[in-house]
Design a protein around this motif. Structure first.
Motif, short mmCIF file in Angstrom:
data_model
loop_
_atom_site.label_atom_id
_atom_site.label_comp_id
_atom_site.label_asym_id
_atom_site.label_seq_id
_atom_site.Cartn_x
_atom_site.Cartn_y
_atom_site.Cartn_z
N GLY A 113 0.79 -1.23 0.00
CA GLY A 113 0.00 0.00 0.00
C GLY A 113 0.82 1.28 0.00
O GLY A 113 0.26 2.37 -0.13
N GLN A 114 2.14 1.18 0.14
CA GLN A 114 2.99 2.37 0.13
C GLN A 114 3.40 2.67 -1.31
O GLN A 114 3.89 1.78 -2.02
N GLU A 115 3.23 3.91 -1.73
CA GLU A 115 3.52 4.29 -3.11
C GLU A 115 4.73 5.22 -3.20
O GLU A 115 5.64 4.98 -3.98
N ARG A 116 4.72 6.28 -2.41
CA ARG A 116 5.82 7.25 -2.47
C ARG A 116 7.09 6.65 -1.87
O ARG A 116 7.03 5.95 -0.86
N PRO A 117 8.25 6.95 -2.45
CA PRO A 117 9.51 6.43 -1.91
C PRO A 117 9.72 6.78 -0.44
O PRO A 117 10.19 5.95 0.34
N ALA A 118 9.36 8.00 -0.04
CA ALA A 118 9.55 8.41 1.35
C ALA A 118 8.70 7.56 2.29
O ALA A 118 9.15 7.18 3.38
N ASP A 119 7.47 7.25 1.87
CA ASP A 119 6.60 6.41 2.69
C ASP A 119 7.14 4.99 2.76
O ASP A 119 7.06 4.33 3.80
N LYS A 120 7.66 4.50 1.64
CA LYS A 120 8.25 3.16 1.63
C LYS A 120 9.47 3.08 2.55
O LYS A 120 9.64 2.12 3.30
N LEU A 121 10.31 4.11 2.48
CA LEU A 121 11.52 4.11 3.31
C LEU A 121 11.16 4.22 4.79
O LEU A 121 11.78 3.58 5.63
N GLU A 158 15.99 -0.76 -4.07
CA GLU A 158 14.94 -0.37 -5.02
C GLU A 158 14.18 0.86 -4.53
O GLU A 158 13.80 1.73 -5.32
N ILE A 159 13.95 0.93 -3.22
CA ILE A 159 13.28 2.11 -2.66
C ILE A 159 14.13 3.35 -2.87
O ILE A 159 13.64 4.40 -3.28
N LEU A 160 15.42 3.23 -2.59
CA LEU A 160 16.32 4.37 -2.75
C LEU A 160 16.43 4.78 -4.22
O LEU A 160 16.42 5.98 -4.54
N SER A 161 16.52 3.80 -5.10
CA SER A 161 16.62 4.10 -6.54
C SER A 161 15.36 4.81 -7.03
O SER A 161 15.45 5.77 -7.82
N GLN A 162 14.20 4.37 -6.57
CA GLN A 162 12.96 5.02 -6.96
C GLN A 162 12.94 6.46 -6.45
O GLN A 162 12.52 7.38 -7.17
N GLY A 163 13.39 6.64 -5.22
CA GLY A 163 13.41 7.98 -4.65
C GLY A 163 14.33 8.92 -5.40
O GLY A 163 14.00 10.10 -5.61
N VAL A 164 15.47 8.41 -5.83
CA VAL A 164 16.41 9.24 -6.61
C VAL A 164 15.79 9.57 -7.96
O VAL A 164 15.83 10.72 -8.42
N ALA A 165 15.19 8.56 -8.61
CA ALA A 165 14.59 8.78 -9.94
C ALA A 165 13.45 9.79 -9.89
O ALA A 165 13.26 10.56 -10.84
N GLU A 166 12.71 9.82 -8.79
CA GLU A 166 11.57 10.72 -8.68
C GLU A 166 11.92 12.04 -8.00
O GLU A 166 11.06 12.88 -7.78
N VAL A 176 18.90 10.99 3.37
CA VAL A 176 18.70 10.93 1.91
C VAL A 176 17.91 12.12 1.38
O VAL A 176 17.60 12.18 0.20
N ALA A 177 17.58 13.06 2.26
CA ALA A 177 16.80 14.22 1.83
C ALA A 177 17.61 15.08 0.87
O ALA A 177 18.81 15.29 1.08
N PRO A 178 16.99 15.59 -0.19
CA PRO A 178 17.71 16.46 -1.12
C PRO A 178 18.24 17.69 -0.41
O PRO A 178 17.58 18.27 0.44
N GLY A 179 19.44 18.07 -0.76
CA GLY A 179 20.04 19.24 -0.13
C GLY A 179 21.35 19.57 -0.81
O GLY A 179 21.71 18.98 -1.82
#
Length: 222
Positions: free
Chosen positions: A80-88, A137-145, A194-197
Protein backbone atom coordinates in the motif's frame (compact mmCIF):
# COMPACT_ATOMS: atom_id res chain seq x y z
CA UNK A 1 14.97 -29.26 32.28
CA UNK A 2 11.79 -31.36 32.19
CA UNK A 3 11.87 -34.18 29.67
CA UNK A 4 10.00 -33.51 26.43
CA UNK A 5 7.12 -35.93 26.00
CA UNK A 6 8.05 -38.22 23.12
CA UNK A 7 10.88 -37.87 20.65
CA UNK A 8 8.81 -37.29 17.52
CA UNK A 9 6.47 -34.61 16.27
CA UNK A 10 6.37 -30.84 15.74
CA UNK A 11 6.48 -29.99 19.45
CA UNK A 12 9.81 -31.72 19.88
CA UNK A 13 11.18 -30.08 16.73
CA UNK A 14 10.09 -26.69 18.00
CA UNK A 15 11.79 -27.40 21.34
CA UNK A 16 14.99 -28.38 19.48
CA UNK A 17 14.94 -25.18 17.46
CA UNK A 18 14.36 -22.96 20.49
CA UNK A 19 17.06 -24.70 22.50
CA UNK A 20 19.46 -24.62 19.56
CA UNK A 21 18.85 -20.93 19.03
CA UNK A 22 19.57 -20.14 22.66
CA UNK A 23 22.64 -22.37 22.91
CA UNK A 24 24.20 -21.05 19.71
CA UNK A 25 23.51 -17.49 20.85
CA UNK A 26 25.04 -18.06 24.29
CA UNK A 27 27.95 -20.37 23.44
CA UNK A 28 28.52 -20.12 19.69
CA UNK A 29 27.92 -22.68 16.99
CA UNK A 30 31.33 -24.33 17.27
CA UNK A 31 31.05 -24.81 21.03
CA UNK A 32 27.54 -26.26 21.05
CA UNK A 33 27.33 -30.05 20.81
CA UNK A 34 24.37 -32.19 19.80
CA UNK A 35 24.70 -34.02 23.13
CA UNK A 36 24.30 -30.69 24.90
CA UNK A 37 21.33 -29.83 22.72
CA UNK A 38 19.62 -33.16 23.42
CA UNK A 39 20.13 -32.72 27.16
CA UNK A 40 18.64 -29.24 26.99
CA UNK A 41 15.54 -30.54 25.21
CA UNK A 42 15.27 -33.59 27.46
CA UNK A 43 15.65 -36.40 24.93
CA UNK A 44 18.27 -39.02 24.11
CA UNK A 45 21.03 -37.89 21.74
CA UNK A 46 19.98 -40.48 19.18
CA UNK A 47 16.47 -39.08 19.11
CA UNK A 48 17.75 -35.82 17.66
CA UNK A 49 18.28 -37.59 14.35
CA UNK A 50 14.54 -38.05 14.04
CA UNK A 51 14.45 -34.28 13.45
CA UNK A 52 17.84 -33.05 12.23
CA UNK A 53 20.61 -34.90 10.48
CA UNK A 54 23.49 -32.63 11.52
CA UNK A 55 24.28 -29.57 13.59
CA UNK A 56 24.99 -27.77 10.31
CA UNK A 57 21.45 -28.47 9.14
CA UNK A 58 20.04 -26.90 12.30
CA UNK A 59 22.13 -23.74 11.89
CA UNK A 60 21.23 -23.42 8.22
CA UNK A 61 17.51 -23.83 8.87
CA UNK A 62 17.53 -21.33 11.74
CA UNK A 63 19.18 -18.66 9.58
CA UNK A 64 17.16 -19.46 6.45
CA UNK A 65 13.83 -19.37 8.27
CA UNK A 66 14.79 -16.12 9.97
CA UNK A 67 15.56 -14.35 6.69
CA UNK A 68 12.51 -15.78 4.94
CA UNK A 69 10.33 -14.47 7.77
CA UNK A 70 12.12 -11.13 7.53
CA UNK A 71 11.30 -10.93 3.82
CA UNK A 72 7.70 -12.03 4.30
CA UNK A 73 6.98 -9.47 7.00
CA UNK A 74 8.79 -6.70 5.12
CA UNK A 75 6.69 -7.22 2.00
CA UNK A 76 3.58 -7.04 4.15
CA UNK A 77 4.81 -3.82 5.79
CA UNK A 78 5.40 -2.22 2.39
CA UNK A 79 1.99 -3.07 0.99
CA UNK A 80 0.00 0.00 0.00
CA UNK A 81 2.99 2.37 0.13
CA UNK A 82 3.52 4.29 -3.11
CA UNK A 83 5.82 7.25 -2.47
CA UNK A 84 9.51 6.43 -1.91
CA UNK A 85 9.55 8.41 1.35
CA UNK A 86 6.60 6.41 2.69
CA UNK A 87 8.25 3.16 1.63
CA UNK A 88 11.52 4.11 3.31
CA UNK A 89 9.69 5.13 6.47
CA UNK A 90 7.81 1.81 6.49
CA UNK A 91 11.02 -0.13 5.83
CA UNK A 92 12.77 1.62 8.71
CA UNK A 93 9.92 1.13 11.16
CA UNK A 94 9.62 -2.54 10.28
CA UNK A 95 13.35 -3.25 10.44
CA UNK A 96 13.81 -1.55 13.79
CA UNK A 97 10.70 -3.11 15.35
CA UNK A 98 11.60 -6.60 14.10
CA UNK A 99 15.18 -6.39 15.34
CA UNK A 100 14.07 -5.26 18.77
CA UNK A 101 12.30 -8.58 19.29
CA UNK A 102 14.58 -11.01 17.37
CA UNK A 103 17.97 -10.31 18.89
CA UNK A 104 19.08 -13.95 18.96
CA UNK A 105 18.08 -14.67 15.38
CA UNK A 106 19.73 -11.49 14.11
CA UNK A 107 22.93 -12.14 16.04
CA UNK A 108 23.23 -15.70 14.78
CA UNK A 109 22.39 -14.76 11.18
CA UNK A 110 25.24 -12.23 11.23
CA UNK A 111 27.89 -13.80 13.45
CA UNK A 112 27.52 -17.43 12.38
CA UNK A 113 27.35 -16.84 8.65
CA UNK A 114 31.00 -17.89 8.53
CA UNK A 115 30.09 -21.26 10.05
CA UNK A 116 27.91 -22.29 7.12
CA UNK A 117 29.16 -24.79 4.57
CA UNK A 118 29.70 -23.34 1.07
CA UNK A 119 26.38 -24.44 -0.44
CA UNK A 120 24.39 -23.24 2.57
CA UNK A 121 26.39 -20.02 2.69
CA UNK A 122 25.56 -19.22 -0.93
CA UNK A 123 21.84 -19.74 -0.36
CA UNK A 124 21.79 -17.51 2.70
CA UNK A 125 23.78 -14.77 0.96
CA UNK A 126 21.26 -14.87 -1.89
CA UNK A 127 18.39 -14.42 0.58
CA UNK A 128 20.20 -11.55 2.29
CA UNK A 129 20.72 -10.01 -1.12
CA UNK A 130 16.97 -10.14 -1.78
CA UNK A 131 16.36 -8.18 1.43
CA UNK A 132 19.04 -5.64 0.57
CA UNK A 133 17.52 -5.18 -2.89
CA UNK A 134 14.20 -4.20 -1.35
CA UNK A 135 15.91 -1.20 0.22
CA UNK A 136 18.06 -0.46 -2.83
CA UNK A 137 14.94 -0.37 -5.02
CA UNK A 138 13.28 2.11 -2.66
CA UNK A 139 16.32 4.37 -2.75
CA UNK A 140 16.62 4.10 -6.54
CA UNK A 141 12.96 5.02 -6.96
CA UNK A 142 13.41 7.98 -4.65
CA UNK A 143 16.41 9.24 -6.61
CA UNK A 144 14.59 8.78 -9.94
CA UNK A 145 11.57 10.72 -8.68
CA UNK A 146 13.64 13.47 -7.09
CA UNK A 147 12.64 12.67 -3.50
CA UNK A 148 16.08 11.43 -2.44
CA UNK A 149 19.63 12.58 -3.01
CA UNK A 150 22.02 9.64 -2.82
CA UNK A 151 25.61 9.61 -4.01
CA UNK A 152 25.69 5.82 -4.43
CA UNK A 153 22.65 3.58 -3.90
CA UNK A 154 24.64 0.49 -2.93
CA UNK A 155 26.73 2.37 -0.37
CA UNK A 156 23.60 4.02 1.04
CA UNK A 157 21.87 0.63 1.26
CA UNK A 158 24.67 -0.91 3.31
CA UNK A 159 25.05 2.20 5.48
CA UNK A 160 21.33 2.37 6.33
CA UNK A 161 21.17 -1.35 7.13
CA UNK A 162 24.22 -1.04 9.38
CA UNK A 163 22.62 1.89 11.19
CA UNK A 164 19.29 0.15 11.71
CA UNK A 165 20.70 -3.25 12.68
CA UNK A 166 23.16 -1.65 15.08
CA UNK A 167 20.44 -1.18 17.69
CA UNK A 168 20.66 -4.91 18.53
CA UNK A 169 23.97 -4.17 20.27
CA UNK A 170 22.52 -1.62 22.68
CA UNK A 171 18.74 -1.90 22.85
CA UNK A 172 17.32 -3.22 26.12
CA UNK A 173 13.58 -3.47 26.90
CA UNK A 174 12.48 -1.07 29.65
CA UNK A 175 15.11 1.53 28.85
CA UNK A 176 14.81 5.29 28.86
CA UNK A 177 12.99 5.50 25.51
CA UNK A 178 9.86 3.71 24.40
CA UNK A 179 9.92 1.48 21.33
CA UNK A 180 7.88 4.08 19.48
CA UNK A 181 10.42 6.80 20.31
CA UNK A 182 13.30 4.62 19.12
CA UNK A 183 11.52 3.86 15.86
CA UNK A 184 10.76 7.56 15.32
CA UNK A 185 14.39 8.50 15.97
CA UNK A 186 15.62 6.02 13.38
CA UNK A 187 13.04 7.18 10.86
CA UNK A 188 14.28 10.74 11.23
CA UNK A 189 17.93 9.67 10.89
CA UNK A 190 17.30 7.64 7.76
CA UNK A 191 14.96 10.09 6.00
CA UNK A 192 17.22 13.05 6.72
CA UNK A 193 20.24 11.18 5.39
CA UNK A 194 18.70 10.93 1.91
CA UNK A 195 16.80 14.22 1.83
CA UNK A 196 17.71 16.46 -1.12
CA UNK A 197 20.04 19.24 -0.13
CA UNK A 198 23.32 20.91 -0.81
CA UNK A 199 26.17 18.48 -1.23
CA UNK A 200 29.45 19.12 0.64
CA UNK A 201 31.24 20.17 -2.55
CA UNK A 202 28.49 22.62 -3.42
CA UNK A 203 28.53 24.01 0.09
CA UNK A 204 32.28 24.49 -0.10
CA UNK A 205 31.93 26.27 -3.44
CA UNK A 206 29.29 28.68 -2.06
CA UNK A 207 31.12 29.43 1.19
CA UNK A 208 32.59 32.97 1.21
CA UNK A 209 36.38 33.05 1.06
CA UNK A 210 38.22 34.38 4.08
CA UNK A 211 40.49 37.40 3.62
CA UNK A 212 43.64 35.26 3.60
CA UNK A 213 42.10 32.74 1.24
CA UNK A 214 40.88 35.46 -1.08
CA UNK A 215 44.35 37.01 -1.17
CA UNK A 216 46.04 33.72 -1.96
CA UNK A 217 43.41 32.98 -4.58
CA UNK A 218 44.29 36.07 -6.63
CA UNK A 219 46.24 35.34 -9.82
CA UNK A 220 49.95 36.11 -9.67
CA UNK A 221 51.18 39.16 -11.53
CA UNK A 222 53.37 38.40 -14.48
Amino acid sequence: MARTIGSHGPKTMEAIRKAGLRLIFEHGYAAMSLRQLAAEVGIQSGSLYNHISTKQELLFELIRDHINELLRQLDRALQGQERPADKLRAFTAFHVSYHMTRKREVFIANSELRSLEPKNYEEIVALRGAYERRLAEILSQGVAEGEFEVVDVQVATFAILALLTGLTTWYRPGGRLTKEAIVAAHEKLVLSSVAPGTTPNQAQAKRPLSRSAATSAKPERR
